[in-house]
Design a protein around this motif. Structure first.
Motif, PDB file in Angstrom:
ATOM      1  N   GLY A 183      20.059   3.297  -0.089  1.00  0.00           N
ATOM      2  CA  GLY A 183      20.880   2.094  -0.012  1.00  0.00           C
ATOM      3  C   GLY A 183      20.111   0.784  -0.067  1.00  0.00           C
ATOM      4  O   GLY A 183      18.944   0.736  -0.461  1.00  0.00           O
ATOM      5  N   VAL A 184      20.815  -0.281   0.382  1.00  0.00           N
ATOM      6  CA  VAL A 184      20.291  -1.652   0.296  1.00  0.00           C
ATOM      7  C   VAL A 184      18.986  -1.809   1.065  1.00  0.00           C
ATOM      8  O   VAL A 184      18.040  -2.438   0.594  1.00  0.00           O
ATOM      9  CB  VAL A 184      21.347  -2.666   0.820  1.00  0.00           C
ATOM     10  CG1 VAL A 184      20.761  -4.080   0.840  1.00  0.00           C
ATOM     11  CG2 VAL A 184      22.592  -2.638  -0.035  1.00  0.00           C
ATOM     12  N   LYS A 185      18.908  -1.223   2.262  1.00  0.00           N
ATOM     13  CA  LYS A 185      17.709  -1.402   3.091  1.00  0.00           C
ATOM     14  C   LYS A 185      16.478  -0.768   2.451  1.00  0.00           C
ATOM     15  O   LYS A 185      15.373  -1.310   2.537  1.00  0.00           O
ATOM     16  CB  LYS A 185      17.949  -0.841   4.486  1.00  0.00           C
ATOM     17  CG  LYS A 185      18.919  -1.701   5.301  1.00  0.00           C
ATOM     18  CD  LYS A 185      19.130  -1.162   6.695  1.00  0.00           C
ATOM     19  CE  LYS A 185      20.091  -2.078   7.464  1.00  0.00           C
ATOM     20  NZ  LYS A 185      20.386  -1.539   8.806  1.00  0.00           N
ATOM     21  N   LEU A 186      16.671   0.369   1.803  1.00  0.00           N
ATOM     22  CA  LEU A 186      15.544   0.997   1.102  1.00  0.00           C
ATOM     23  C   LEU A 186      15.075   0.110  -0.050  1.00  0.00           C
ATOM     24  O   LEU A 186      13.874  -0.058  -0.275  1.00  0.00           O
ATOM     25  CB  LEU A 186      15.936   2.382   0.579  1.00  0.00           C
ATOM     26  CG  LEU A 186      14.825   3.114  -0.206  1.00  0.00           C
ATOM     27  CD1 LEU A 186      13.598   3.343   0.662  1.00  0.00           C
ATOM     28  CD2 LEU A 186      15.344   4.442  -0.759  1.00  0.00           C
ATOM     29  N   ARG A 187      16.036  -0.489  -0.761  1.00  0.00           N
ATOM     30  CA  ARG A 187      15.680  -1.412  -1.873  1.00  0.00           C
ATOM     31  C   ARG A 187      14.916  -2.629  -1.355  1.00  0.00           C
ATOM     32  O   ARG A 187      13.994  -3.121  -1.998  1.00  0.00           O
ATOM     33  CB  ARG A 187      16.939  -1.829  -2.636  1.00  0.00           C
ATOM     34  CG  ARG A 187      17.567  -0.700  -3.445  1.00  0.00           C
ATOM     35  CD  ARG A 187      18.460  -1.218  -4.576  1.00  0.00           C
ATOM     36  NE  ARG A 187      19.605  -1.962  -4.067  1.00  0.00           N
ATOM     37  CZ  ARG A 187      20.763  -1.389  -3.695  1.00  0.00           C
ATOM     38  NH1 ARG A 187      20.916  -0.066  -3.759  1.00  0.00           N
ATOM     39  NH2 ARG A 187      21.763  -2.137  -3.255  1.00  0.00           N
ATOM     40  N   LEU A 188      15.299  -3.128  -0.179  1.00  0.00           N
ATOM     41  CA  LEU A 188      14.593  -4.271   0.427  1.00  0.00           C
ATOM     42  C   LEU A 188      13.151  -3.901   0.780  1.00  0.00           C
ATOM     43  O   LEU A 188      12.229  -4.685   0.569  1.00  0.00           O
ATOM     44  CB  LEU A 188      15.320  -4.744   1.689  1.00  0.00           C
ATOM     45  CG  LEU A 188      16.602  -5.552   1.467  1.00  0.00           C
ATOM     46  CD1 LEU A 188      17.308  -5.796   2.789  1.00  0.00           C
ATOM     47  CD2 LEU A 188      16.295  -6.889   0.798  1.00  0.00           C
ATOM     48  N   VAL A 189      12.961  -2.679   1.331  1.00  0.00           N
ATOM     49  CA  VAL A 189      11.603  -2.220   1.670  1.00  0.00           C
ATOM     50  C   VAL A 189      10.749  -2.127   0.415  1.00  0.00           C
ATOM     51  O   VAL A 189       9.587  -2.552   0.387  1.00  0.00           O
ATOM     52  CB  VAL A 189      11.658  -0.858   2.398  1.00  0.00           C
ATOM     53  CG1 VAL A 189      10.258  -0.266   2.519  1.00  0.00           C
ATOM     54  CG2 VAL A 189      12.271  -1.020   3.775  1.00  0.00           C
TER      55      VAL A 189
ATOM     56  N   ALA B  92       9.821  -5.592  -0.771  1.00  0.00           N
ATOM     57  CA  ALA B  92       8.775  -6.175   0.080  1.00  0.00           C
ATOM     58  C   ALA B  92       7.406  -5.585  -0.262  1.00  0.00           C
ATOM     59  O   ALA B  92       6.402  -6.300  -0.324  1.00  0.00           O
ATOM     60  CB  ALA B  92       9.097  -5.925   1.551  1.00  0.00           C
ATOM     61  N   ARG B  93       7.385  -4.244  -0.493  1.00  0.00           N
ATOM     62  CA  ARG B  93       6.125  -3.590  -0.843  1.00  0.00           C
ATOM     63  C   ARG B  93       5.605  -4.116  -2.181  1.00  0.00           C
ATOM     64  O   ARG B  93       4.412  -4.378  -2.341  1.00  0.00           O
ATOM     65  CB  ARG B  93       6.320  -2.073  -0.911  1.00  0.00           C
ATOM     66  CG  ARG B  93       4.997  -1.319  -1.146  1.00  0.00           C
ATOM     67  CD  ARG B  93       5.205   0.173  -1.329  1.00  0.00           C
ATOM     68  NE  ARG B  93       5.627   0.814  -0.090  1.00  0.00           N
ATOM     69  CZ  ARG B  93       6.772   1.477   0.046  1.00  0.00           C
ATOM     70  NH1 ARG B  93       7.607   1.595  -0.961  1.00  0.00           N
ATOM     71  NH2 ARG B  93       7.073   2.031   1.205  1.00  0.00           N
ATOM     72  N   LYS B  94       6.528  -4.261  -3.143  1.00  0.00           N
ATOM     73  CA  LYS B  94       6.145  -4.761  -4.474  1.00  0.00           C
ATOM     74  C   LYS B  94       5.570  -6.178  -4.376  1.00  0.00           C
ATOM     75  O   LYS B  94       4.542  -6.494  -4.988  1.00  0.00           O
ATOM     76  CB  LYS B  94       7.361  -4.750  -5.408  1.00  0.00           C
ATOM     77  CG  LYS B  94       7.056  -5.100  -6.852  1.00  0.00           C
ATOM     78  CD  LYS B  94       6.273  -3.998  -7.526  1.00  0.00           C
ATOM     79  CE  LYS B  94       5.997  -4.324  -8.993  1.00  0.00           C
ATOM     80  NZ  LYS B  94       5.045  -3.377  -9.590  1.00  0.00           N
ATOM     81  N   ASN B  95       6.236  -7.034  -3.575  1.00  0.00           N
ATOM     82  CA  ASN B  95       5.749  -8.408  -3.384  1.00  0.00           C
ATOM     83  C   ASN B  95       4.353  -8.409  -2.767  1.00  0.00           C
ATOM     84  O   ASN B  95       3.480  -9.189  -3.169  1.00  0.00           O
ATOM     85  CB  ASN B  95       6.706  -9.198  -2.482  1.00  0.00           C
ATOM     86  CG  ASN B  95       7.987  -9.569  -3.199  1.00  0.00           C
ATOM     87  OD1 ASN B  95       8.059  -9.499  -4.431  1.00  0.00           O
ATOM     88  ND2 ASN B  95       9.000  -9.948  -2.447  1.00  0.00           N
TER      89      ASN B  95
END
Length: 266
Positions: free
Chosen positions: A21-27, A30-33
């Motif tokens: 879901g959304v929270k996994l996409r946010l993680v 953040a890792r990519k950034n």
């Protein structure tokens, strides 16, 4: 980690590890950034290492300062100091100066600029590297300032724009850094940023002068004609000394307005 963070915060902390879901996409975002930032830092670190190697510096040039002068025939002369920390502009350490040296004399103005800035090392620490725009002559003058202030230990270079040659003290031949090298790109960025900062302040002062002058009191002279007159003649004094014929030749002027200008000052 939960116990440690809870202790720091003073109340319970829960760590969640999202699987979808959304929270996994946010993680993931953040890792990519973080990876992008890490990559940029590595590239900049490499540029500083390359610069240290080419210039034979004792230390990494973490703080680099660039200097430039901007004026038109000596008028509204300003100097700029820009500062880069770890390869990035550190704008809170930028500074501009109104030059007191009568011009046009870029050599003497640069001497004044460096002297005024380097007298501040007690409250504005000395840099790891100084970059000035110019070749042997400008560099020789700048080295004279450092000697006079007992700061000859600060590394300094001149970056000559035409062929991007780098001049260092006590060396006849310039250093040539390959055009695609990050170290050269960093030096160019420092040089160009000091030029941009100087010319921006110069334009601001010039604009203020244009906004308020006795030309405002002359019938037929609006903002466009005022700018055209000052651009052509350079100073108000030159406009006062111009003939009606010379005034009428300016783009946007006519004989009637030229007569108004001439009569106002005579």
């Amino acid at each position: 980690l939960e116990d440690w963070l809870s202790d720091l915060r003073g109340n319970k902390v829960h760590i969640k590890v999202p699987q979808k879901g959304v929270k996994l996409r946010l993680v993931k975002m953040a890792r990519k950034n973080a990876e992008i930032i890490q990559h940029q830092k590595k590239k900049m670190e490499n540029a500083l290492i390359e610069l240290k190697k080419y210039l034979k510096l004792e230390n990494l040039p973490r703080v680099i300062e660039g200097y430039d002068i901007s004026n038109i025939s000596g008028k509204f002369a300003v100097g700029s100091k820009v500062s880069f920390k770890d390869g990035k502009p550190n704008k809170k350490m930028y500074k501009h100066f109104k030059m007191e040296t009568p011009g046009p004399n870029d050599f003497a103005m640069m001497e004044e600029l460096l002297t005024r800035r380097l007298k501040m090392v007690d409250r504005d620490p000395e840099p790891d590297l100084i970059v000035i725009d110019g070749g042997k002559g400008q560099l020789g003058m700048a080295c004279g300032v450092l000697d006079k202030l007992d700061l000859a230990h600060i590394p300094i270079i001149g970056l000559a724009k035409e062929f991007e040659e780098i001049y260092v003290p006590n060396t006849k031949r310039p250093i040539i850094i390959p055009k695609n090298n990050k170290a050269l790109h960093l030096l160019q960025q420092v040089r160009d940023e000091s030029h941009r900062f100087a010319i921006t302040y110069h334009r601001k002062l010039r604009s203020k002068n244009i906004q308020a002058s006795s030309l405002d009191d002359i019938a037929g002279v609006g903002k466009k004609r005022k700018v055209a007159l000052l651009k052509e003649f350079g100073t108000l004094e030159n406009i006062k000394n111009a003939s009606i014929e010379d005034l009428a030749k300016i783009k946007g002027m006519n004989k009637k307005t030229a007569e108004n200008v001439y009569n106002y000052y005579h």
